[in-house]
Motif scaffolding. Structure first.
Motif, PDB file in Angstrom:
ATOM      1  N   ALA A   1       0.717  -0.898  -0.121  1.00  0.00           N
ATOM      2  CA  ALA A   1       0.110   0.341  -0.148  1.00  0.00           C
ATOM      3  C   ALA A   1       0.486   0.978   0.174  1.00  0.00           C
ATOM      4  CB  ALA A   1      -0.967   0.199   0.898  1.00  0.00           C
ATOM      5  N   ILE A   2       2.521   1.585   0.891  1.00  0.00           N
ATOM      6  CA  ILE A   2       3.169   1.934   0.692  1.00  0.00           C
ATOM      7  C   ILE A   2       3.779   2.753  -0.594  1.00  0.00           C
ATOM      8  CG2 ILE A   2       5.040   3.221   1.631  1.00  0.00           C
ATOM      9  CD1 ILE A   2       4.380   1.489   4.587  1.00  0.00           C
ATOM     10  N   VAL A   3       3.952   1.639  -1.494  1.00  0.00           N
ATOM     11  CA  VAL A   3       4.653   1.690  -2.561  1.00  0.00           C
ATOM     12  C   VAL A   3       3.149   2.429  -3.733  1.00  0.00           C
ATOM     13  CG1 VAL A   3       5.139   0.102  -4.806  1.00  0.00           C
ATOM     14  CG2 VAL A   3       5.314  -0.357  -2.827  1.00  0.00           C
ATOM     15  N   ALA A   4       1.932   2.532  -3.292  1.00  0.00           N
ATOM     16  CA  ALA A   4       1.109   2.858  -4.159  1.00  0.00           C
ATOM     17  C   ALA A   4       1.135   4.232  -3.670  1.00  0.00           C
ATOM     18  CB  ALA A   4      -0.348   1.889  -4.121  1.00  0.00           C
ATOM     19  N   ILE A   5       1.011   4.464  -2.346  1.00  0.00           N
ATOM     20  CA  ILE A   5       0.681   5.516  -1.817  1.00  0.00           C
ATOM     21  C   ILE A   5       1.958   6.705  -2.316  1.00  0.00           C
ATOM     22  CG2 ILE A   5       1.118   7.289   0.206  1.00  0.00           C
ATOM     23  CD1 ILE A   5      -0.774   4.714   1.672  1.00  0.00           C
ATOM     24  N   SER A   6       2.959   5.841  -2.278  1.00  0.00           N
ATOM     25  CA  SER A   6       3.939   7.132  -2.639  1.00  0.00           C
ATOM     26  C   SER A   6       3.869   6.913  -4.360  1.00  0.00           C
ATOM     27  CB  SER A   6       5.516   5.980  -2.646  1.00  0.00           C
ATOM     28  OG  SER A   6       6.327   6.844  -3.339  1.00  0.00           O
ATOM     29  N   ALA A   7       3.580   6.527  -5.350  1.00  0.00           N
ATOM     30  CA  ALA A   7       3.875   6.364  -6.428  1.00  0.00           C
ATOM     31  C   ALA A   7       2.428   7.622  -7.276  1.00  0.00           C
ATOM     32  CB  ALA A   7       3.401   4.624  -8.053  1.00  0.00           C
ATOM     33  N   ALA A   8       1.380   7.906  -6.208  1.00  0.00           N
ATOM     34  CA  ALA A   8       0.255   8.274  -6.240  1.00  0.00           C
ATOM     35  C   ALA A   8       0.751   9.945  -6.253  1.00  0.00           C
ATOM     36  CB  ALA A   8      -1.032   8.046  -5.178  1.00  0.00           C
ATOM     37  N   THR A   9       1.712   9.706  -5.306  1.00  0.00           N
ATOM     38  CA  THR A   9       2.275  11.186  -4.350  1.00  0.00           C
ATOM     39  C   THR A   9       2.710  11.766  -5.826  1.00  0.00           C
ATOM     40  OG1 THR A   9       1.978  10.229  -2.402  1.00  0.00           O
ATOM     41  CG2 THR A   9       2.685  12.367  -2.971  1.00  0.00           C
ATOM     42  N   ALA A  10       4.115  10.970  -5.940  1.00  0.00           N
ATOM     43  CA  ALA A  10       4.751  11.611  -7.739  1.00  0.00           C
ATOM     44  C   ALA A  10       4.171  11.850  -8.016  1.00  0.00           C
ATOM     45  CB  ALA A  10       6.214  10.586  -7.459  1.00  0.00           C
TER      46      ALA A  10
END
Length: 355
Positions: A87-96
């Motif tokens: 989920a953190i991978v998804a959050i980080s990618a979305a933030t970028a």
């Protein structure tokens, strides 16, 4: 039995006892299986100064998992687990993706895409979000006293929702060319992502092998109560290792989104937490804590990626991939178990001690 035979037997036992023996053997077997089905599997060619080939592709594709596995290693070594890294991978990618955006301008009749914010700011923002997520997990575990599986499960569920809120439930396409270098760029002929993994691995190795941090992590994993009374700041260290795990998941999110040129809040990093746990345990880190291997975690990540590559290359139907992966991992874990090691080594002293 002559001296040469005795020495050969002794070296055999030492080799088999080494914690990295079976992970390395498993990786070699998988590579040979690929070679049996593809005569050009080990072939590497140079195109415009870039190295291409199946081995390079496996190394490149394994980079995000390797980062997450490196972050997960000290967490598991302290008797913890982090199931929120996907989920953190998804959050980080979305933030970028949100920070970079996809604005297009016409300059002299040419389409030019620009970023909403400077690229370093977007990268730092995505990493900061990953770090904050990890620190949140660490605070719940170290200071609130939640079980690691429960504390990280909260963010595993909520984090995926946060990522979808950031992307408005859509797949955000990233058009900013310089951002693609993180996941698809080359430096010195090799994928740039490999340099990121190598840098993280060296820094983590230094802190765990050349400072007291590795000893503290091991002590906490063996006996948290005893380590507390020994003066080790167990809570602060646990907060840091979970923060580092979140940071590595954030870095993996950057590489993945850069590679696919988009951010998908629903599917980015999906099931990566399971692959990371498998990679760490296959590499010899104990789920009971107190023993870890950074090199083993990297080898475990390569095993998982090579296994995925193998199932596709030999024509296994996509719906059976997970089953094949589960069977192979089960076999490797059974062979790595202590009773099986003693059976393979057949050392009377070890077998007598186990009775």
């Amino acid at each position: 039995m002559n001296t040469a035979t005795t020495e050969a037997t002794g070296w055999h036992k030492v080799l088999v006892r080494h914690p990295l023996f079976l992970p390395v053997l498993t990786l070699i077997v998988l590579l040979l299986v690929n070679r049996a089905f593809n005569a050009h599997f080990f072939h590497i060619e140079n195109k415009d100064g870039h190295l291409f080939g199946s081995l390079i592709d496996i190394l490149n594709r394994a980079s995000p998992l390797a980062l997450v596995a490196l972050g997960m290693t000290p967490v598991i070594a302290t008797r913890g687990v982090d199931v929120s890294v996907g989920a953190i991978v998804a959050i980080s990618a979305a933030t970028a993706a949100v920070l970079i955006g996809g604005q297009m301008h016409i300059v002299n009749g040419v389409e030019v895409y620009v970023s909403n914010v400077p690229l370093p700011v977007a990268i730092a923002g995505a990493l900061a979000v990953g770090l904050l997520c990890g620190l949140w997990n660490g605070a719940l575990v170290a200071y609130v006293g939640m079980q690691p599986i429960i504390a990280t499960l909260i963010l595993m569920v909520a984090g995926r929702g946060i990522a979808q809120l950031l992307t408005a439930g859509q797949i955000i396409t990233i058009y900013y060319q310089p951002y693609f270098f993180l996941g698809a760029g080359f430096l010195g002929g090799l994928p740039f992502a490999l340099y990121i993994v190598a840098a993280v691995g060296v820094v983590l190795w230094f802190f765990t092998q050349r400072t007291a941090l590795g000893l503290f992590v091991t002590a906490i994993g063996i006996n948290p109560t005893a380590s507390y009374f020994a003066g080790i700041k167990a809570r602060a260290i646990m907060l840091c290792v979970y923060g580092f795990s979140g940071l590595m998941a954030g870095a993996a999110g950057l590489i993945i989104s850069s590679n696919v040129k988009s951010a998908d809040g629903n599917n980015a990093g999906l099931l990566m937490e399971l692959d990371a746990i498998l990679a760490v345990t296959l590499g010899g880190t104990s789920l009971a804590g107190g023993r870890f291997s950074l090199v083993g975690s990297l080898i475990g990540a390569l095993i998982i990626q090579t296994l995925t590559y193998t199932t596709y290359s030999i024509g296994v139907p996509p719906e059976a991939n997970l089953v094949v992966k589960a069977v192979v991992v089960f076999i490797v874990c059974v062979v790595q178990s202590e009773p099986m090691r003693k059976l393979i080594i057949r050392d009377p002293i070890l077998q007598g001690a186990s009775r």
